[in-house]
Design an enzyme around this catalytic site. Sequence first.
Site, mmCIF file in Angstrom:
data_model
loop_
_atom_site.group_PDB
_atom_site.id
_atom_site.type_symbol
_atom_site.label_atom_id
_atom_site.label_comp_id
_atom_site.label_asym_id
_atom_site.label_seq_id
_atom_site.Cartn_x
_atom_site.Cartn_y
_atom_site.Cartn_z
ATOM 1 C CE LYS A 162 -4.572 -0.792 1.970
ATOM 2 N NZ LYS A 162 -5.466 -0.517 3.119
ATOM 3 N NE ARG A 175 -21.765 -5.302 3.404
ATOM 4 C CZ ARG A 175 -20.603 -5.570 2.834
ATOM 5 N NH1 ARG A 175 -19.500 -5.018 3.302
ATOM 6 N NH2 ARG A 175 -20.521 -6.401 1.820
ATOM 7 C CD GLU A 207 -19.757 -4.754 7.603
ATOM 8 O OE1 GLU A 207 -19.042 -3.916 7.016
ATOM 9 O OE2 GLU A 207 -19.882 -5.936 7.205
#
Length: 639
Positions: A292, A405, A377
């Site tokens: 990243k 969700r 979630e």
Amino acid sequence: MSDQAIIDSPLATHRFPLLSAIELPADLRLLPEEDLPILAHELRSFLIDCVSRTGGHFAAGLGVVELTIALHYVFNTPEDRIVWDVGHQAYPHKILTGRRQRMLTLRQKDGISGFPKRSESPYDTLGVGHSSTSISAAMGMAVAAARQDEHRQVVAVIGDGALGAGLAFEALNHAGAQDVDLMVILNDNEMSISPPVGAISNHLARLLSGKIYTSMREGSKSALRSLPHLRQLVGRWEEHVKGMVMPSTLFEELGFNYIGPLNGHDVDGLIGTLRNMRTMRGPRLLHVITQKGKGYEPAEGQPVTYHGVAPFDRQTGRPRKSNGGPTYTSIFGDWLCEAGTRDERLLAITPAMCEGSGMTEFAKRFPERFFDVGIAEQHAVTLAAGMACEGLKPVVAIYSSFLQRAYDQLIHDVCLQDLDVTFAVDRAGLVGEDGPTHAGSFDLSFARPIPNLVIMAPADENECRRLLETAYAHPGPAMVRYPRGSGPGVAVDPQATPLPLGEAELRRRGQGVALLAFGTMVAAAQEAAESLDATVVNMRFIKPLDEALVLEMATTHDLVVTLEENAIAGGAGSAIGELLAAHGVAVHLLHLGLPDRYIDHATQREQRATCGLDAAGVIAAVTAARRAAEPATGNRQTG
């Protein structure tokens, strides 16, 4: 723009000679392979220039520059389908697929979206924004191609974080069982799955994707398929052959042919392996290792900080503007630490949003009471339910759009059993540049019908602190929804006490019009009220409502206006209408809120103006409603 600014602009073609010649991937495929590392350097530099001016998701895109080039070089896009997961990493894809000249409009009103969007480009095969959807969607596309006898390739690109969600594993499990013709690329940028890689690993990736190994693998299966008593031997043979060069993996057990790990910044290695894998059939998975923030030193050192950025100075990495006053997120974080200090029963839960939800300090101070469950979630909410069953007091910090969700868990596992769980729902309402995928447009509508759930919306910073305290003190499920960013600038009292449950606040007494405002809309209502000479009520509570005050407003005013930063359908205004109908009170009622459409990316101020939710919009709507009602309205007593 000055002459020097034009010269320095990322759109100046002389700065990026290879990239400027590429309008579409077909142009990319005309380049000789030896030019691709140079193109990768130009693309990465162009991306840094653009995002430093516009802001946006940053570190993830820097990490997939070579992978993006290789995918569009090897596959015949858009005929072949590439499905990006989440979309944080899709800026290089946008640049190579006809949107390079519009990158300086990224995430701005009427500009290009920060996420793949089907209506924006045929190369955006799936609109994304939420995690872990790519494999399911790509499998659906692969099934459709097979049924329609279309010999296209379908590739899903998913990160190691997104792979941890249940939806991704459901898709892997199904794809392996169906033997669907699908390629999955696992972009591992945290090195959380595999050991370090190098030249040997790259060589093995090519070897395992090559024709010799594939022919041996498939040929032996075909030859021995008619000998049932040897099937077990076949499986063991394949495992041993691969075991000589690669450990067994979960993906093989799920039915995928696993290739990798491969250096995701070696464009030559990527192209060679992808070409081999393109000729393979069935479910296969390529594991690539990337970094990243690759190519920009501040982002390499702090990939979390540079995940999503405001416009910044390219040389220093510092934001161009200060962040202003405290955000609602930071107010929650401060409250969480204070509440955790005085009550050891408090446990904090987040689904992979520690920094975004303001929980970093709590995690440092109370690591044994902090639970980051990853992109899960549903698990976060049911985990909280289990804790509450045993007398603890969990606090779930979650974005409004992500709570969608876990809807069944909210209903069944928490509220049905009236468990003591506090929900801190961030990013409620319009969220600005992230657009409709992240907007918290529906939480009042989907949460309001659930029995036992208390729902609150603060009008300012101090009230946010007080309502968090109110929610935590409540012995059942309670939810505080607050917006992205800062509030109107009210100082926060750290000694703030809970508010009486269901008690609204009369902020201004006017005549004729009563503005019943929820959360962020209180500020706009107060500003509009000065022009309208209207009454303003800060409702605070969506459930339970302050019924007595609502009924008083309805019987002493000609027009009652509800204002909310939520979908009008089923929202807080609907609750007011239902209450008045239940009591047989007839009054002219006007609902102002989010319209029945998705609101495109822009600043929050611009979005609210588009929806008529700023003071000017409220004044215009009320004036039009009063004008339309004049013939049928007589004089009424006003308070």
